[in-house]
Design an enzyme around this catalytic site. Structure first.
Site, mmCIF file in Angstrom:
data_model
loop_
_atom_site.group_PDB
_atom_site.id
_atom_site.type_symbol
_atom_site.label_atom_id
_atom_site.label_comp_id
_atom_site.label_asym_id
_atom_site.label_seq_id
_atom_site.Cartn_x
_atom_site.Cartn_y
_atom_site.Cartn_z
ATOM 1 N N GLU A 1 9.379 8.480 -16.294
ATOM 2 C CA GLU A 1 7.978 8.913 -16.431
ATOM 3 C C GLU A 1 7.435 8.590 -17.820
ATOM 4 O O GLU A 1 6.282 8.183 -17.979
ATOM 5 C CB GLU A 1 7.871 10.419 -16.189
ATOM 6 C CG GLU A 1 8.168 10.828 -14.763
ATOM 7 C CD GLU A 1 8.354 12.332 -14.668
ATOM 8 O OE1 GLU A 1 7.359 13.054 -14.683
ATOM 9 O OE2 GLU A 1 9.516 12.786 -14.599
ATOM 10 N N LYS B 1 16.113 21.663 -10.264
ATOM 11 C CA LYS B 1 15.404 20.417 -10.585
ATOM 12 C C LYS B 1 16.213 19.439 -11.413
ATOM 13 O O LYS B 1 16.971 19.801 -12.290
ATOM 14 C CB LYS B 1 14.126 20.746 -11.366
ATOM 15 C CG LYS B 1 13.085 21.408 -10.532
ATOM 16 C CD LYS B 1 12.261 20.413 -9.772
ATOM 17 C CE LYS B 1 11.083 20.007 -10.619
ATOM 18 N NZ LYS B 1 10.209 19.098 -9.963
ATOM 19 N N SER C 1 14.741 21.551 -15.414
ATOM 20 C CA SER C 1 13.555 22.371 -15.631
ATOM 21 C C SER C 1 14.002 23.700 -16.227
ATOM 22 O O SER C 1 15.080 24.196 -15.916
ATOM 23 C CB SER C 1 12.858 22.605 -14.293
ATOM 24 O OG SER C 1 12.101 23.791 -14.342
ATOM 25 N N HIS D 1 0.829 -1.227 0.000
ATOM 26 C CA HIS D 1 0.000 0.000 0.000
ATOM 27 C C HIS D 1 0.857 1.268 0.000
ATOM 28 O O HIS D 1 0.438 2.304 0.507
ATOM 29 C CB HIS D 1 -0.949 0.044 1.204
ATOM 30 C CG HIS D 1 -1.675 -1.242 1.442
ATOM 31 N ND1 HIS D 1 -2.920 -1.507 0.915
ATOM 32 C CD2 HIS D 1 -1.310 -2.358 2.117
ATOM 33 C CE1 HIS D 1 -3.297 -2.725 1.267
ATOM 34 N NE2 HIS D 1 -2.339 -3.267 1.988
#
Ligand code: ARG
Length: 465
Positions: A297, A290, A284, A163
């Site tokens: 992804e 970043k 970024s 979970h």
């Protein structure tokens, strides 16, 4: 091939009085994508013409001329010199027309005892079998990378999740070897599907077979199939092999997307379990600090097209009457797209793993919570105090509750609080609750014990060799 007076398609246009509407060409032409079947189409034609010659359906001279022409076309294609024409619709007609240009009327004999309907499905099956072999090789490469990484991290402790809540302490190698198993099933699924694909449809002609005395066993064998298909109507309608391929890609893609999600989570600031190498990360344009896991992804996102492509072909074949309908031309793009994207995804995941920096300390810190040993402790009580697991579970649950109230972990409780089963149990429990020890306590086959992981790695290495 003589062009008729109105310049209508010379292969199927004899009874037509009007030139095709340009819009028809737009929707009907498949050459932009089915040119990927070019080499398979030539191979099928080579074998078909050899059989026609052997069966004396065409002459030796015609056969020689066809073979020579096909060889030239093959060279043109390999050297990127072949000019594919939309006006020639698909790969089959592009090649046949070019053959006619090169060798003249003998080219017209090639289409004896076959139709584009059996031709296309034969080409496509050959292509899919090749694709499967390519994919399984890629999967093997990735499995090797995973095994190598696992070998380095047998004793790296890591919080196992259920979970997405920290559950029990595991070895990081155990987590990685779970990926190995997922990929092993994927490869097995792909390779086993070849056995079903492996029947040759060539010679089924348009749908009914042919009155020529052809030798389908010969062509099937020459093309590397196990045997010819049994029913000509089924042969030209069947796209199960493509569906099975898409479904296997989708299942493998779902695994890659889960792996990517893990990696994405692990790179997150709050976890920092791993660092992606720069060559698989992006920055970024506005936030200079970043470093984003775009590569992972994107693989996670590829699942959209993998499942979409499967649904697409399922929807195409749903309700189609036997036998061939042009709807079936829509079968190729989803397959090519799924293949291309899966190949890239596997390569990218492989690259990610190769460059992945493992932050052992962060992983260990995340395990630094004796509550993750609550299950170990319950097992230990059962083994040492001969009580039932349910009873032990309740006792530990109480400890967890007390610790929660005190905002600490169970091993921070006092000896007296831990004296749950006799006066000296507190001390013993404290001694037992050492996080480094958790994985060594496991005994069962397939568990996270270093001994079992070593066994798993050894057997994986053997499997791959
Ligand atoms: N390009 C067609 C396809 O991919 C080949 C078969 C055409 N057959 C026909 N009867 N029009 O399905």
């Amino acid at each position: 091939m003589k062009k008729n007076k109105k310049n209508i398609n010379p292969i199927w246009g004899s009874n037509f009085n009007k030139l095709s509407n340009p819009l028809l060409e737009k929707i009907n032409s498949s050459i932009d994508f089915d040119k990927r079947l070019a080499l398979q189409d030539i191979k099928v034609s080579e074998v078909h013409s050899l059989m026609l010659k052997n069966k004396k359906i065409i002459s030796l001279t015609e056969y020689k001329s066809i073979t020579k022409g096909l060889k030239k076309i093959k060279n043109l294609i390999i050297n990127n010199k072949f000019v594919f024409k939309r006006s020639h619709e698909d790969i089959h007609m592009n090649i046949e027309m070019e053959l006619h240009n090169l060798i003249g009327d003998a080219a017209e004999k090639l289409h004896t005892a076959r139709s584009r309907n059996d031709q296309v499905v034969t080409d496509f099956k050959l292509w899919v079998i090749e694709a499967i072999k390519e994919l399984s090789q890629k999967i093997t490469n990735l499995q090797k990378t995973i095994i190598n990484k696992s070998g380095l991290h047998i004793n790296t402790i890591f919080p196992g999740y259920t979970h997405l809540q920290s559950a029990q302490i595991v070895s990081f190698a155990h987590h990685l070897m779970a990926y190995y198993e997922m990929l092993k099933r994927d490869k097995d699924r792909f390779l086993k599907s070849i056995d079903r694909i492996n029947e040759c449809p060539l010679g089924s002609a348009a749908l009914a077979g042919t009155s020529f005395d052809i030798d389908r066993v010969f062509t099937s064998k020459k093309l590397g199939f196990k045997k010819p298909t049994s029913n000509s109507m089924d042969s030209v309608s069947d796209r199960d092999f493509a569906l099975e391929f898409l479904s296997n890609v989708a299942i493998c893609g779902s695994h890659l997307s889960r792996i990517s999600e893990d990696i994405t989570i692990w790179t997150n600031d709050q976890f920092k379990f791993v660092t992606l190498s720069d060559d698989f990360s992006t920055g970024s344009s506005i936030m200079p600090q970043k470093k984003n896991p775009d590569s992972a992804e994107l693989i996670r996102g590829k699942m959209g097209r993998f499942s979409g492509n499967l649904i697409s072909l399922l929807s195409i074949v749903k309700g189609l009457p036997l036998t061939y309908s042009k709807d079936l031309q829509e079968d190729k793009e989803p397959v090519f797209d799924s293949y291309d994207n899966l190949i890239t995804s596997i390569d990218v995941i492989d690259g990610i793993f190769k460059g992945l920096k493992i932050n052992k300390e962060k992983m260990k810190n995340a395990c630094n919570n004796s509550n993750l040993m609550a299950t170990d402790l319950a097992d230990w009580l059962v083994m040492n105090y001969k009580i039932s697991f349910r009873k032990a579970y309740k006792m530990i649950a109480k400890l967890v509750k007390i610790a929660d109230k005190k905002n600490c972990q169970i091993n921070d409780l006092t000896d007296i609080e831990l004296n749950i089963i006799g006066n000296d149990s507190g001390l013993k429990i404290k001694k037992f609750l050492k996080i480094d020890n958790s994985i060594n306590l496991k005994k069962s086959l397939g568990s996270t014990s270093p001994k079992e992981i070593r066994k798993a790695i050894a057997s994986a290495k053997k499997d791959l060799n």
